[in-house]
Design a protein around this motif. Structure first.
Motif, PDB file in Angstrom:
ATOM      1  N   PRO A 160      39.849 -28.018   9.392  1.00 51.88           N
ATOM      2  CA  PRO A 160      40.837 -26.922   8.269  1.00 51.88           C
ATOM      3  C   PRO A 160      39.391 -25.874   7.981  1.00 51.88           C
ATOM      4  CG  PRO A 160      40.908 -29.410   7.390  1.00 51.88           C
ATOM      5  CD  PRO A 160      39.803 -29.113   8.430  1.00 51.88           C
ATOM      6  N   GLY A 161      39.933 -24.473   7.877  1.00 52.82           N
ATOM      7  CA  GLY A 161      39.555 -23.658   7.796  1.00 52.82           C
ATOM      8  C   GLY A 161      39.130 -21.846   7.936  1.00 52.82           C
ATOM      9  N   THR A 162      40.125 -21.516   8.640  1.00 53.79           N
ATOM     10  CA  THR A 162      41.064 -20.960   8.952  1.00 53.79           C
ATOM     11  C   THR A 162      41.438 -20.451   7.943  1.00 53.79           C
ATOM     12  OG1 THR A 162      40.852 -21.135  11.405  1.00 53.79           O
ATOM     13  CG2 THR A 162      42.441 -20.144  10.632  1.00 53.79           C
ATOM     14  N   GLY A 163      42.296 -18.762   7.738  1.00 55.07           N
ATOM     15  CA  GLY A 163      42.529 -19.150   6.210  1.00 55.07           C
ATOM     16  C   GLY A 163      42.271 -19.861   5.107  1.00 55.07           C
ATOM     17  N   THR A 164      41.350 -19.883   4.602  1.00 54.14           N
ATOM     18  CA  THR A 164      40.779 -20.495   3.785  1.00 54.14           C
ATOM     19  C   THR A 164      40.246 -18.900   2.742  1.00 54.14           C
ATOM     20  OG1 THR A 164      38.848 -21.514   4.293  1.00 54.14           O
ATOM     21  CG2 THR A 164      40.823 -22.933   4.249  1.00 54.14           C
ATOM     22  N   ASP A 165      40.217 -18.628   3.359  1.00 55.90           N
ATOM     23  CA  ASP A 165      39.353 -17.775   2.753  1.00 55.90           C
ATOM     24  C   ASP A 165      37.946 -17.357   1.187  1.00 55.90           C
ATOM     25  OD1 ASP A 165      39.949 -15.148   3.898  1.00 55.90           O
ATOM     26  OD2 ASP A 165      41.984 -14.863   3.619  1.00 55.90           O
ATOM     27  N   VAL A 166      37.754 -18.933   2.009  1.00 59.97           N
ATOM     28  CA  VAL A 166      36.892 -19.481   0.502  1.00 59.97           C
ATOM     29  C   VAL A 166      35.682 -18.382   0.241  1.00 59.97           C
ATOM     30  CG1 VAL A 166      34.466 -20.584   0.361  1.00 59.97           C
ATOM     31  CG2 VAL A 166      35.986 -21.838   1.863  1.00 59.97           C
ATOM     32  N   PRO A 167      35.252 -17.938  -1.901  1.00 54.27           N
ATOM     33  CA  PRO A 167      34.292 -17.249  -1.402  1.00 54.27           C
ATOM     34  C   PRO A 167      33.404 -17.324  -1.460  1.00 54.27           C
ATOM     35  CG  PRO A 167      36.109 -17.718  -3.020  1.00 54.27           C
ATOM     36  CD  PRO A 167      36.226 -18.364  -2.079  1.00 54.27           C
ATOM     37  N   VAL A 168      32.556 -15.540  -0.607  1.00 53.04           N
ATOM     38  CA  VAL A 168      30.969 -16.259  -0.364  1.00 53.04           C
ATOM     39  C   VAL A 168      29.867 -15.085  -0.900  1.00 53.04           C
ATOM     40  CG1 VAL A 168      30.359 -15.728   1.856  1.00 53.04           C
ATOM     41  CG2 VAL A 168      31.853 -16.689   2.777  1.00 53.04           C
ATOM     42  N   TRP A 169      29.183 -16.167  -1.254  1.00 52.05           N
ATOM     43  CA  TRP A 169      28.512 -15.158  -1.801  1.00 52.05           C
ATOM     44  C   TRP A 169      27.337 -15.422  -0.873  1.00 52.05           C
ATOM     45  CZ3 TRP A 169      28.068 -14.908  -7.305  1.00 52.05           C
ATOM     46  CH2 TRP A 169      29.288 -15.133  -8.628  1.00 52.05           C
ATOM     47  N   LEU A 170      26.176 -14.324  -1.426  1.00 52.76           N
ATOM     48  CA  LEU A 170      24.536 -14.482  -0.611  1.00 52.76           C
ATOM     49  C   LEU A 170      23.510 -14.524  -1.349  1.00 52.76           C
ATOM     50  CD1 LEU A 170      24.948 -11.199   2.008  1.00 52.76           C
ATOM     51  CD2 LEU A 170      25.547 -13.769   1.912  1.00 52.76           C
ATOM     52  N   LEU A 171      23.074 -15.532  -1.101  1.00 44.87           N
ATOM     53  CA  LEU A 171      21.312 -15.926  -1.990  1.00 44.87           C
ATOM     54  C   LEU A 171      20.315 -14.710  -1.842  1.00 44.87           C
ATOM     55  CD1 LEU A 171      23.733 -17.842  -2.918  1.00 44.87           C
ATOM     56  CD2 LEU A 171      21.912 -19.290  -3.360  1.00 44.87           C
ATOM     57  N   GLY A 172      19.599 -14.845  -2.378  1.00 44.14           N
ATOM     58  CA  GLY A 172      18.364 -13.739  -2.643  1.00 44.14           C
ATOM     59  C   GLY A 172      17.029 -13.620  -3.367  1.00 44.14           C
ATOM     60  N   SER A 173      15.845 -14.253  -3.033  1.00 46.23           N
ATOM     61  CA  SER A 173      14.597 -14.353  -3.954  1.00 46.23           C
ATOM     62  C   SER A 173      13.897 -12.915  -3.436  1.00 46.23           C
ATOM     63  CB  SER A 173      14.042 -15.318  -3.459  1.00 46.23           C
ATOM     64  OG  SER A 173      13.548 -15.587  -2.490  1.00 46.23           O
ATOM     65  N   SER A 174      14.324 -11.524  -2.614  1.00 47.16           N
ATOM     66  CA  SER A 174      14.118 -10.990  -2.247  1.00 47.16           C
ATOM     67  C   SER A 174      15.048  -9.700  -1.999  1.00 47.16           C
ATOM     68  CB  SER A 174      13.118 -10.911  -0.913  1.00 47.16           C
ATOM     69  OG  SER A 174      14.347 -11.377   0.524  1.00 47.16           O
ATOM     70  N   LEU A 175      14.759  -8.204  -1.792  1.00 51.70           N
ATOM     71  CA  LEU A 175      15.021  -7.562  -1.597  1.00 51.70           C
ATOM     72  C   LEU A 175      16.149  -7.773  -0.815  1.00 51.70           C
ATOM     73  CD1 LEU A 175      13.154  -4.439  -2.137  1.00 51.70           C
ATOM     74  CD2 LEU A 175      14.012  -5.811  -3.810  1.00 51.70           C
ATOM     75  N   GLY A 177      18.329  -9.933   1.170  1.00 57.80           N
ATOM     76  CA  GLY A 177      19.112 -10.491   0.727  1.00 57.80           C
ATOM     77  C   GLY A 177      20.420  -9.100  -0.670  1.00 57.80           C
ATOM     78  N   ALA A 178      19.537  -8.317  -1.542  1.00 58.17           N
ATOM     79  CA  ALA A 178      20.327  -7.680  -1.913  1.00 58.17           C
ATOM     80  C   ALA A 178      20.709  -6.284  -1.083  1.00 58.17           C
ATOM     81  CB  ALA A 178      19.246  -7.277  -3.111  1.00 58.17           C
ATOM     82  N   GLN A 179      20.520  -6.394  -0.355  1.00 60.29           N
ATOM     83  CA  GLN A 179      20.741  -5.923   0.444  1.00 60.29           C
ATOM     84  C   GLN A 179      21.423  -5.623   1.577  1.00 60.29           C
ATOM     85  OE1 GLN A 179      17.749  -2.313   2.207  1.00 60.29           O
ATOM     86  NE2 GLN A 179      16.763  -4.174   1.466  1.00 60.29           N
ATOM     87  N   LEU A 180      21.954  -6.718   2.146  1.00 60.13           N
ATOM     88  CA  LEU A 180      22.797  -7.327   2.679  1.00 60.13           C
ATOM     89  C   LEU A 180      24.438  -7.229   1.998  1.00 60.13           C
ATOM     90  CD1 LEU A 180      23.656  -8.087   5.397  1.00 60.13           C
ATOM     91  CD2 LEU A 180      22.605 -10.359   4.994  1.00 60.13           C
ATOM     92  N   ALA A 181      23.920  -8.297   0.607  1.00 61.43           N
ATOM     93  CA  ALA A 181      25.134  -8.433   0.111  1.00 61.43           C
ATOM     94  C   ALA A 181      25.926  -6.463  -0.167  1.00 61.43           C
ATOM     95  CB  ALA A 181      25.640  -9.122  -0.747  1.00 61.43           C
ATOM     96  N   ALA A 182      24.898  -5.947  -0.460  1.00 58.12           N
ATOM     97  CA  ALA A 182      25.752  -5.303  -1.192  1.00 58.12           C
ATOM     98  C   ALA A 182      26.287  -3.905   0.716  1.00 58.12           C
ATOM     99  CB  ALA A 182      24.161  -3.999  -1.127  1.00 58.12           C
ATOM    100  N   GLN A 183      25.912  -4.461   1.404  1.00 59.33           N
ATOM    101  CA  GLN A 183      26.898  -3.562   2.385  1.00 59.33           C
ATOM    102  C   GLN A 183      27.819  -4.051   2.848  1.00 59.33           C
ATOM    103  OE1 GLN A 183      23.679  -4.191   6.095  1.00 59.33           O
ATOM    104  NE2 GLN A 183      25.461  -4.117   7.419  1.00 59.33           N
TER     105      GLN A 183
END
Length: 343
Positions: A160-175, A177-183
């Protein structure tokens, strides 16, 4: 700023193995804690991936998430996070696709790029993937592709997996992860529970650079911070010696189980070590009685404008962890978020 309803409240779990305890007890406590905070109205219960640490039993993160989800009913359960460079994206997609199929609408997939361990253990985990996570954006894209709708001619699928659209978060302790999450237009969680230095700068950058996406129309940020709430200041300050000792041991390369509190840290750390623990590692900590914790959490909200607070609670005695979560839940109606983040 216009006041808004109270922020969401969530929990980070490392399944701590305490001095005198064992992994079996730690895993039982994790499920019990999840049930407890679910009853208190917490939004999420996330499990962190760490390896080769005598005080942490959450190494098989997806397995533990399934166990916790099976012992709860409503709370969202997820990873805070899966350290993606340790894994093939297809394997993660299959694991979380399975979890989402078993527990629809309740699974989150938080992703990080650190190893979550020491270099030698990282080598054992990654084998031929010994880089510094430089291909993390490509890994994230590949993983999200497996979880999204099937594409014409797609040869490799997560089932299983295809079509589940599990919500993805990005984690970070620096800048980074913040930039990639924003992008990518994804929600962002900052790990201020052990690396608070760039919290404010990362959140500001995330909001400035955020690009709306099908996943998220506007920025959504969470801060994870160390919290210890007790019925009195005196008890809270004594309980705080457990995380003090934990991070002191980490600085010294000693990964022993979580120690019990002590009456005083005098003589246990040098001035340099004290500065490192209190300033560099626990600079965002909120420890104290109810009034102190309320003031500290409100200050965090006022200064950061985060949409959600995630607690990291290090207590040797499980009853103290439960009580901490109760006190913070009781304080939540008195806290006000902000519709407009600070400039």
């Amino acid at each position: 700023m216009t006041p808004s309803p109270s922020p969401r409240l969530s929990m980070l779990e490392l399944a701590p193995i305490v001095a005198g305890g064992d992994a079996a007890q730690a895993l039982r406590n994790s499920a019990a804690l999840a049930r407890h905070v679910e009853q208190l109205g917490y939004t999420r219960f996330w499990v962190a991936e760490h390896h080769n640490m005598a005080g942490v039993a959450s190494s098989a993160t997806a397995v533990l998430i399934g166990h916790i989800a099976a012992h709860t009913q409503r709370i969202r359960v997820g990873s805070g996070g899966i350290m993606l460079p340790n894994h093939a994206p297809l394997v993660v997609a299959e694991q979380f696709g399975t979890l989402a199929t078993l527990f629809p609408g309740r699974i989150d997939l938080g992703l990080g790029r650190a190893p979550g361990t020491d270099p030698l253990t990282a080598r054992a985990l990654r084998r031929d993937r010994l880089g510094a996570g430089d291909d993390f954006p490509q890994q994230v894209a590949e993983l999200r592709g497996y979880l999204g709708p099937e594409q014409a001619g797609q040869a490799v699928r997560a089932i299983p997996g295809t079509g589940t659209d599990v919500p993805v978060w990005l984690l970070g302790s620096s800048l980074y992860g913040a930039q990639l999450a924003a992008q990518l237009g994804l929600p962002f969680a900052f790990a201020a529970h052990f690396a608070p230095a760039q919290l404010h700068q990362a959140l500001k950058l995330y909001r400035q650079l955020f690009q709306p996406s099908p996943a998220l129309s506007q920025p959504y940020a969470m801060a994870c911070i160390p919290v210890l709430a007790a019925d009195s200041e005196e008890k809270a300050q004594r309980l705080a010696t457990t995380p003090y000792q934990k991070f002191l041991n980490l600085i010294r390369g000693d990964r022993r189980p979580l120690p019990p509190p002590v009456d005083s840290m005098d003589g246990l750390w040098s001035p340099r070590e004290e500065f490192a623990v209190l300033g560099e590692w626990l600079g965002a900590a909120v420890f104290g009685g109810p009034e102190t914790v309320q003031a500290g959490l409100q200050k965090l909200l006022d200064e950061t404008g985060v949409d959600e607070i995630m607690l990291s609670v290090d207590c040797h005695d499980f009853s103290d962890r439960l009580r901490c979560c109760e006190i913070v839940a009781d304080l939540l109606p008195r806290l006000s978020a902000a519709k407009t983040a600070p400039a």
